[in-house]
Design a protein around this motif. Structure first.
Motif, PDB file in Angstrom:
ATOM      1  N   PHE A 132       0.845  -1.197   0.000  1.00  0.00           N
ATOM      2  CA  PHE A 132       0.000   0.000   0.000  1.00  0.00           C
ATOM      3  C   PHE A 132       0.884   1.252   0.000  1.00  0.00           C
ATOM      4  O   PHE A 132       1.859   1.340   0.745  1.00  0.00           O
ATOM      5  CB  PHE A 132      -0.915   0.020   1.220  1.00  0.00           C
ATOM      6  N   GLY A 133       0.520   2.200  -0.831  1.00  0.00           N
ATOM      7  CA  GLY A 133       1.319   3.431  -0.924  1.00  0.00           C
ATOM      8  C   GLY A 133       2.317   3.368  -2.061  1.00  0.00           C
ATOM      9  O   GLY A 133       2.764   4.391  -2.558  1.00  0.00           O
ATOM     10  N   GLY A 171      -4.283   4.570   8.688  1.00  0.00           N
ATOM     11  CA  GLY A 171      -3.632   5.868   8.545  1.00  0.00           C
ATOM     12  C   GLY A 171      -2.243   5.685   7.975  1.00  0.00           C
ATOM     13  O   GLY A 171      -1.578   4.682   8.267  1.00  0.00           O
ATOM     14  N   GLY A 172      -1.791   6.627   7.162  1.00  0.00           N
ATOM     15  CA  GLY A 172      -0.460   6.547   6.569  1.00  0.00           C
ATOM     16  C   GLY A 172      -0.295   5.276   5.760  1.00  0.00           C
ATOM     17  O   GLY A 172      -1.103   4.970   4.887  1.00  0.00           O
ATOM     18  N   ALA A 173       0.744   4.495   6.101  1.00  0.00           N
ATOM     19  CA  ALA A 173       1.038   3.279   5.344  1.00  0.00           C
ATOM     20  C   ALA A 173       0.030   2.159   5.636  1.00  0.00           C
ATOM     21  O   ALA A 173      -0.021   1.156   4.930  1.00  0.00           O
ATOM     22  CB  ALA A 173       2.448   2.795   5.672  1.00  0.00           C
ATOM     23  N   GLY A 190      -3.192   1.493   5.045  1.00  0.00           N
ATOM     24  CA  GLY A 190      -4.330   1.973   4.253  1.00  0.00           C
ATOM     25  C   GLY A 190      -5.612   1.244   4.606  1.00  0.00           C
ATOM     26  O   GLY A 190      -5.604   0.065   4.939  1.00  0.00           O
ATOM     27  N   ARG A 191      -6.718   1.979   4.517  1.00  0.00           N
ATOM     28  CA  ARG A 191      -7.994   1.359   4.891  1.00  0.00           C
ATOM     29  C   ARG A 191      -8.509   0.390   3.838  1.00  0.00           C
ATOM     30  O   ARG A 191      -9.195  -0.569   4.139  1.00  0.00           O
ATOM     31  CB  ARG A 191      -9.047   2.418   5.195  1.00  0.00           C
ATOM     32  N   THR A 192      -8.154   0.643   2.557  1.00  0.00           N
ATOM     33  CA  THR A 192      -8.699  -0.234   1.516  1.00  0.00           C
ATOM     34  C   THR A 192      -8.067  -1.624   1.539  1.00  0.00           C
ATOM     35  O   THR A 192      -8.648  -2.564   1.018  1.00  0.00           O
ATOM     36  CB  THR A 192      -8.513   0.396   0.118  1.00  0.00           C
ATOM     37  N   VAL A 193      -6.882  -1.752   2.160  1.00  0.00           N
ATOM     38  CA  VAL A 193      -6.168  -3.038   2.101  1.00  0.00           C
ATOM     39  C   VAL A 193      -7.037  -4.187   2.628  1.00  0.00           C
ATOM     40  O   VAL A 193      -7.001  -5.297   2.103  1.00  0.00           O
ATOM     41  CB  VAL A 193      -4.842  -2.968   2.894  1.00  0.00           C
ATOM     42  N   PRO A 197      -6.974   8.130  14.798  1.00  0.00           N
ATOM     43  CA  PRO A 197      -6.940   8.049  13.337  1.00  0.00           C
ATOM     44  C   PRO A 197      -8.292   8.432  12.723  1.00  0.00           C
ATOM     45  O   PRO A 197      -9.323   8.378  13.400  1.00  0.00           O
ATOM     46  CB  PRO A 197      -6.627   6.583  13.065  1.00  0.00           C
ATOM     47  N   ALA A 198      -8.255   8.808  11.445  1.00  0.00           N
ATOM     48  CA  ALA A 198      -9.484   9.206  10.765  1.00  0.00           C
ATOM     49  C   ALA A 198     -10.411   8.007  10.584  1.00  0.00           C
ATOM     50  O   ALA A 198     -11.612   8.172  10.411  1.00  0.00           O
ATOM     51  CB  ALA A 198      -9.157   9.828   9.414  1.00  0.00           C
ATOM     52  N   TYR A 199      -9.834   6.799  10.639  1.00  0.00           N
ATOM     53  CA  TYR A 199     -10.674   5.639  10.348  1.00  0.00           C
ATOM     54  C   TYR A 199     -10.244   4.439  11.183  1.00  0.00           C
ATOM     55  O   TYR A 199      -9.109   3.962  11.064  1.00  0.00           O
ATOM     56  CB  TYR A 199     -10.570   5.320   8.847  1.00  0.00           C
TER      57      TYR A 199
END
Ligand code: SF4
Lengths: 232, 472
Positions: free
Chosen positions: A109-110, A139-141, A143-146, A183-185
């Motif tokens: 991710f990223g 957050g950051g590395a 990722g939420r989609t992972v 974190p945002a999520y």
């Protein structure tokens, strides 16, 4: 409508001085009989495993870090996905699995696109015994989609991360929020995606993963008795 | 097929439709039995209900404070917060966002508040394609219908009907196997998430101390809706706040256990503002629409303020003998069942839905089921009283209320009265519905019908059921 007017209307209806702070209340969060339970790590782990499996989650017990890497390797061999993705290198991995991810050329991710991966590999922040829940902070590395995109979610968790209640996990998140680090999520995951919208027929993998496999590192060193109060 | 004719049609055939009746019975039975099992296993259910009620009461009593705290935190995190007095204001906010983003496609996860303001219709008029992604809502949308249960929207659809709908939407070589149908929906909706400009979700709870949006789902669609498109819009009723994260634990137990008898929801997602600097996925822009739409009128009203404690679990529907007979559509309102019968006339004000409080046998099963102990049956009586007081009441109605006061003081008299009422209504009820005229909501639909009393009351059914299950 203007925020001030909207809130002033509510306060007027309630007969309150707008914005005045409430008097302290006693009933915050779960009742004391729940929040004050004392449990051992062994008990928490046993409850977590039973609850998570009852929700069709899968658990692979790993005796040490090498076993975690071996199990991940075996899982990727058995699943033989067309494409797999994982959190980036900087993410808070509970166990270092870089070697395995490299061997299987797992997309990071990223660095590359993960929107069509079939298997997603992440860590987790907590396991919750009461509900059989994995808590994944993103957050950051990380990722939420992972873990939302793929059909199979492989999650690495240390036994020492298993808390008794949702309140215990939320108390730690709240501590983070105070330093504006929440974190945002944050995702609380209890087994695979499910629906019974078609004639009440229970089915899995509707939008989220159809399999959630937890690689659990048994890293318990001593029987630590913890309560929400100790964690706050 | 217009919405008007379909709703009226359905209300009339609700009791003749064997599948619908069977499905509603089966589903509500199943949800209720599972709830009973899970709450017994959990233990101390009454203490949890008390705690839930205490937290909701405290929050609503200080709503201006907690709502301000919630909004301030969200704004600090970079979200846009919109306070909207009514549906039109909320729709105007959406129009601005849609124009600003030149949006062509919107994906949605389940939200009753968006149903309340008729968001989909509005978006379609703006030339925007709207796709519901909750499996049940997607099915209902393909059929051009509205949800019939707030937790299980497509409760009234057979798998054959679902297969036909999916084929119209491009499905090929489908069978009626659940697995096949679900696989098609997964594939089809994936394309939609990835190409949508805006994602719209509801909000189960807003956490004041952090500015977090807590979403409860089983399918995982809300996460894709919130995270894949660039812009995320949250719709929430203004009452949906909780003071602290600690309070969320209580509702993370009460809500799924009451709604579906699940010990826990599959996904609890906590979204705290738009993506942060350094985040590489998630919506870049977040709008939170906080809607009043008749809610603030209940504040300060000793009889009805507690209706704002509701957490929309649907438990009161599953135990309601009237709902069980006729399903959700015959109520004609966005919110069906006991909570709908109480809430719809309150939110709408005026004359609309004044007949809904009569669509109840006042048996009190809804109160017993409610995880936050809202006295729905008392509220139904008070709504009837206010309606009568306002309109002067016809002589017959006055007599009925006088009789009512006597009748309900004693449960044997109540049982007798119910039996008599059932016989009397025969003159007016046809095919199980009492033909009644109810005001329309914002041009959505016209006349619809009211449920007659069931053949069996809840009490009668309950006693029979207890006898039937006393095998050991
Ligand atoms: S009134 Fe109570 S039981 Fe009915 S939906 Fe609301 S919270 Fe649930």
């Amino acid at each position: 409508m203007d925020k001030g007017a909207f809130l002033a209307n509510i306060a007027a209806r309630l007969g309150r001085e707008p914005g005045s702070a409430p008097a302290p209340r006693d009933a915050i969060g779960a009742p004391a009989f729940w929040a004050d339970r004392k449990t051992t790590q062994e008990e928490r782990t046993a409850t977590f495993c039973a609850r998570f499996q009852a929700l069709a989650g899968e658990i692979v017990q790993c005796a040490d870090e090498d076993a975690v890497r071996e199990c991940l390797d075996r899982a990727l061999r058995d699943l033989a996905p067309g494409s797999a993705g994982a959190w980036g290198r900087q993410a808070p991995w509970p166990v270092d699995v870089e070697d395995v991810l490299e061997r299987w050329s797992v997309r990071r991710f990223g660095e590359s696109d993960v929107l069509d991966i079939e298997v997603g590999i992440t860590g987790a922040s907590f396991g919750v015994a009461d509900t059989g829940t994995l808590v994944v902070e993103t957050g950051g590395a990380a990722g939420r989609t992972v873990h939302q995109i793929p059909l199979v979610h492989l999650v690495i968790l240390r036994e020492s991360q298993i808390v008794q209640s949702l309140g215990d996990a939320l108390a730690q998140l709240r501590g983070a929020a105070r330093d504006a680090r929440m974190p945002a999520y944050v995702h609380f995951i209890s087994g695979p995606s499910r629906s019974s919208d078609i004639e009440n027929d229970q089915t899995i993998g509707v939008h989220g993963p159809a399999r959630v496999i937890c690689l659990l590192l048994r890293d318990r060193t001593a029987d630590v008795t913890k309560t929400a109060g100790d964690l706050a | 097929m217009s919405a008007q004719s379909s709703v009226r049609h359905r209300a009339n055939i609700a009791l003749r439709d064997d599948f619908l009746r069977g499905a509603v019975h089966f589903t509500t039975d199943r949800l209720r039995n599972r709830k009973q099992a899970v709450t017994e296993d959990f233990g101390n259910w009454e203490a949890w209900r008390d705690r839930g009620e205490a937290i909701r009461r405290h929050t609503i009593e200080h709503l201006d404070f907690y709502l301000a705290q919630f909004a301030d935190n969200l704004e600090r995190l970079g979200a846009h917060v919109h306070f909207c007095a009514n549906a039109n204001e909320a729709l105007a906010v959406v129009t601005d966002i849609v124009r600003d983003k030149a949006a062509r496609r919107v994906v949605k996860s389940k939200s009753m508040v968006t149903e309340e303001v008729h968001l989909n219709h509005h978006l379609e008029q703006l030339g925007v394609q709207v796709i519901e992604t909750d499996l049940g809502e997607y099915i209902v949308q393909l059929a051009h219908e509205t949800p019939s249960h707030i937790i299980i929207p497509a409760i009234h659809k057979t798998r054959e009907q679902i297969k036909a709908l999916f084929e119209q939407d491009g499905g090929q070589n489908l069978t009626t196997e659940t697995r096949d149908l679900v696989a098609f929906a997964r594939r089809r909706l994936r394309e939609m998430y990835l190409t949508a400009d805006i994602g719209i979700t509801g909000c189960n709870f807003g956490i004041a101390e952090t500015g977090s949006i807590a979403l409860f789902t089983n399918e995982g669609n809300a996460d894709l809706v919130a995270n894949l498109p660039k812009t995320h819009i949250v719709f929430m009723g203004m009452e949906r706040v909780l003071p602290t994260l600690a309070d969320l634990e209580v509702f993370a137990h009460l809500l799924p256990k009451s709604a579906t008898g699940q010990n826990t929801i599959t996904y609890l997602s906590m979204i705290t503002g738009p993506r942060r600097p350094g985040d590489k996925d998630g919506a870049e822009e977040m709008h939170v629409i906080i809607l009043d739409n008749g809610r603030s009128r209940q504040l300060g009203d000793p009889d009805f303020q507690a209706v704002l404690h509701c957490i929309r679990c649907g438990a009161c529907l599953n135990v309601c003998p009237v709902y069980r007979q006729i399903g959700g559509h015959a109520y004609g309102s966005v919110y069906p069942g006991p909570i709908g019968a109480v809430l719809s006339p309150l939110l709408e004000g005026g004359e609309a839905y004044q007949d809904l409080p009569y669509a109840s046998s006042l048996c009190g099963a809804c109160y017993e089921a409610c995880p936050v102990k809202i006295p729905l049956h008392d509220m139904l009586v008070k709504e009837r009283q206010r309606f009568v007081a306002k309109t002067g009441g016809k002589t017959g109605e006055k007599a009925a209320f006088a009789a009512y006061r006597v009748t309900f003081a004693d449960h044997r008299r109540y049982l007798r009265a119910i039996r008599i009422a059932r016989r009397l209504q025969g003159a007016f009820a046809r095919d199980g519905v009492i033909q009644a005229k109810i005001g329309p909501l914002a041009g959505w639909t016209g006349a619809r019908d009211f449920p007659a009393l069931g053949d069996v009351t809840f009490r009668e059914w309950w006693i029979a059921r207890k006898r039937g299950t006393k095998r050991g």
